[in-house]
Design a protein around this motif. Sequence first.
Motif, PDB file in Angstrom:
ATOM      1  N   ASP A  78       0.809  -1.221   0.000  1.00  0.00           N
ATOM      2  CA  ASP A  78       0.000   0.000   0.000  1.00  0.00           C
ATOM      3  C   ASP A  78       0.843   1.272   0.000  1.00  0.00           C
ATOM      4  O   ASP A  78       0.387   2.313  -0.474  1.00  0.00           O
ATOM      5  CB  ASP A  78      -0.953   0.009   1.199  1.00  0.00           C
ATOM      6  N   ASP A  79       2.080   1.219   0.518  1.00  0.00           N
ATOM      7  CA  ASP A  79       2.943   2.406   0.515  1.00  0.00           C
ATOM      8  C   ASP A  79       3.688   2.577  -0.802  1.00  0.00           C
ATOM      9  O   ASP A  79       4.485   3.486  -0.960  1.00  0.00           O
ATOM     10  CB  ASP A  79       3.925   2.365   1.679  1.00  0.00           C
ATOM     11  N   SER A 135       5.822   0.382  -2.180  1.00  0.00           N
ATOM     12  CA  SER A 135       7.084  -0.352  -2.251  1.00  0.00           C
ATOM     13  C   SER A 135       6.853  -1.740  -2.839  1.00  0.00           C
ATOM     14  O   SER A 135       5.742  -2.254  -2.855  1.00  0.00           O
ATOM     15  CB  SER A 135       7.723  -0.455  -0.868  1.00  0.00           C
ATOM     16  N   ARG A 143      11.989   0.372  -2.190  1.00  0.00           N
ATOM     17  CA  ARG A 143      11.142   1.343  -1.496  1.00  0.00           C
ATOM     18  C   ARG A 143      10.675   2.370  -2.522  1.00  0.00           C
ATOM     19  O   ARG A 143      11.437   2.773  -3.399  1.00  0.00           O
ATOM     20  CB  ARG A 143      11.945   2.016  -0.400  1.00  0.00           C
ATOM     21  N   VAL A 146       5.529   8.807  -2.778  1.00  0.00           N
ATOM     22  CA  VAL A 146       4.704   8.393  -1.642  1.00  0.00           C
ATOM     23  C   VAL A 146       4.006   9.596  -1.049  1.00  0.00           C
ATOM     24  O   VAL A 146       2.812   9.573  -0.761  1.00  0.00           O
ATOM     25  CB  VAL A 146       5.562   7.680  -0.555  1.00  0.00           C
ATOM     26  N   THR A 148      -0.271  10.329  -0.805  1.00  0.00           N
ATOM     27  CA  THR A 148      -1.000  10.411   0.470  1.00  0.00           C
ATOM     28  C   THR A 148      -1.621  11.744   0.689  1.00  0.00           C
ATOM     29  O   THR A 148      -1.486  12.669   0.016  1.00  0.00           O
ATOM     30  CB  THR A 148      -0.064  10.089   1.639  1.00  0.00           C
TER      31      THR A 148
END
Length: 185
Positions: A146-147, A149, A175, A181, A185
């Motif tokens: 979900d991030d 990576s 990553r 990222v 968000t």
Amino acid sequence: MARKQADPTARRAREAARRAAAAQRIGPRPLRAPRPRRPKLLFDLQPPGVFYTDWEIPVGTDTGVMGQVIDQFGADSAEAATMRILLYFRRIYGPNIPLGAIGQLELLLDETDLLTRLSPGPDVTADDARESVHFLHAHGRILIADDGSLWMTVPPGTPNSAPDGTWSFVEQKVRAPAERVDAAT
């Protein structure tokens, strides 16, 4: 003259004797090689996460779908180029294409050193490594978390999978770039 109906028990006994005699003449039936199991593709494995909620399913044959797009938009249109990409990924991922996950994976391949690390020698091109990464992804061996990576994973229902039947995230390989990222968000 009426024909007497054969006794079903006697008929079964004659058939069994005939089969036994034939088996003795020609030998036992050869063992069949088991059919290789077809590995499940990503959609069937139901991967977790936000990158696996949007699936594209082009309907029809590659030629038919491409013909419709070319007829409507032209062969050199952006729509035709997009459809060529979707049909390329359909050959790897099967009929269900995870658009969000593929987009993030392509971003990671373009903006990190993953392809360099996966191209161990002069015989492995960046395109070969890219295709291999997508093949691993299509079979659930790597997933996008979900991030954003990239993780090595073990799909449920396979040897070494989690005992509770869920996905195992084994090792983070890449990553997501921090600016990507933060923007997501």
